[in-house]
Design a protein around this motif. Sequence first.
Motif, PDB file in Angstrom:
ATOM      1  N   MET A 111       0.828  -1.200   0.000  1.00 52.13           N
ATOM      2  CA  MET A 111       0.000   0.000   0.000  1.00 52.13           C
ATOM      3  C   MET A 111       0.865   1.254   0.000  1.00 52.13           C
ATOM      4  SD  MET A 111      -2.595   1.564   2.841  1.00 52.13           S
ATOM      5  CE  MET A 111      -1.169   2.105   3.771  1.00 52.13           C
ATOM      6  N   LYS A 112       1.890   1.237   0.832  1.00 53.41           N
ATOM      7  CA  LYS A 112       2.770   2.408   0.950  1.00 53.41           C
ATOM      8  C   LYS A 112       3.435   2.700  -0.394  1.00 53.41           C
ATOM      9  CE  LYS A 112       5.750   4.646   4.125  1.00 53.41           C
ATOM     10  NZ  LYS A 112       5.053   5.755   4.702  1.00 53.41           N
ATOM     11  N   GLN A 113       3.952   1.663  -1.032  1.00 52.78           N
ATOM     12  CA  GLN A 113       4.613   1.840  -2.327  1.00 52.78           C
ATOM     13  C   GLN A 113       3.624   2.393  -3.357  1.00 52.78           C
ATOM     14  OE1 GLN A 113       6.210  -1.770  -3.997  1.00 52.78           O
ATOM     15  NE2 GLN A 113       7.367  -0.678  -5.552  1.00 52.78           N
ATOM     16  N   GLU A 114       2.441   1.836  -3.385  1.00 50.64           N
ATOM     17  CA  GLU A 114       1.414   2.285  -4.313  1.00 50.64           C
ATOM     18  C   GLU A 114       0.991   3.728  -4.006  1.00 50.64           C
ATOM     19  OE1 GLU A 114      -2.777   0.455  -5.164  1.00 50.64           O
ATOM     20  OE2 GLU A 114      -1.298  -1.166  -5.111  1.00 50.64           O
ATOM     21  N   ALA A 115       0.843   4.026  -2.710  1.00 48.60           N
ATOM     22  CA  ALA A 115       0.396   5.359  -2.299  1.00 48.60           C
ATOM     23  C   ALA A 115       1.445   6.426  -2.608  1.00 48.60           C
ATOM     24  CB  ALA A 115       0.042   5.362  -0.817  1.00 48.60           C
ATOM     25  N   VAL A 116       2.712   6.093  -2.475  1.00 47.61           N
ATOM     26  CA  VAL A 116       3.768   7.057  -2.805  1.00 47.61           C
ATOM     27  C   VAL A 116       3.717   7.377  -4.301  1.00 47.61           C
ATOM     28  CG1 VAL A 116       6.280   7.346  -3.014  1.00 47.61           C
ATOM     29  CG2 VAL A 116       5.284   6.518  -0.867  1.00 47.61           C
ATOM     30  N   THR A 117       3.580   6.357  -5.121  1.00 43.34           N
ATOM     31  CA  THR A 117       3.484   6.569  -6.569  1.00 43.34           C
ATOM     32  C   THR A 117       2.242   7.376  -6.920  1.00 43.34           C
ATOM     33  OG1 THR A 117       4.680   4.506  -6.982  1.00 43.34           O
ATOM     34  CG2 THR A 117       3.368   5.388  -8.802  1.00 43.34           C
TER      35      THR A 117
END
Length: 186
Positions: A111-117
Amino acid sequence: MKPLPAALMTLGALLCMPAVHAQHAHGAHRPPSEAPQPGQASSPYAGMQDRAIKALSAQQLSELREGKGMSLALPAELNGYPGPSHTLELADRLELSNEQALRVKTLFAQMKQEAVTAGEAVIEAEQALDQLFKSRQATPDALKAGTTRAALAQGRLRESHLRYHLAVADVLSPAQIAAYSRLRGN
């Protein structure tokens, strides 16, 4: 005393209108405790003109870049769908098994990786919209394209956060979900 002619009454009313209008200007309805002090700007936008991207504060930019939730998942959170971050914070009290904890950690990292992008896409879209106005290139068509791009980016970011609440709910038992809601005050 004679009544004033209608024309004079109308003229008097028209002359008073600017004063009435001035009372309705931005900031005119502030409580006395919030009234601008001598030397202080009276605009509710004071300081915002110095932002790199006018629509985003420094805190919002930071949270978008860090993949933070920014209350985007409130419909899930407040309706019994636990978020990955808070689930990990409450892991002991929820009595997560090792397997559950590992699954939630994995979901949180994804989620964090997706949210940063997705957050970077929001920033880029808002920056482009800001530049459209800064460069005086705003037209109805350009505005429509820019706001659509910004709205879609914001929607993708929100959908990402909400989707991971669904995923965490699939990992937890109904009793753990009820405990989560109770512990979070929902």
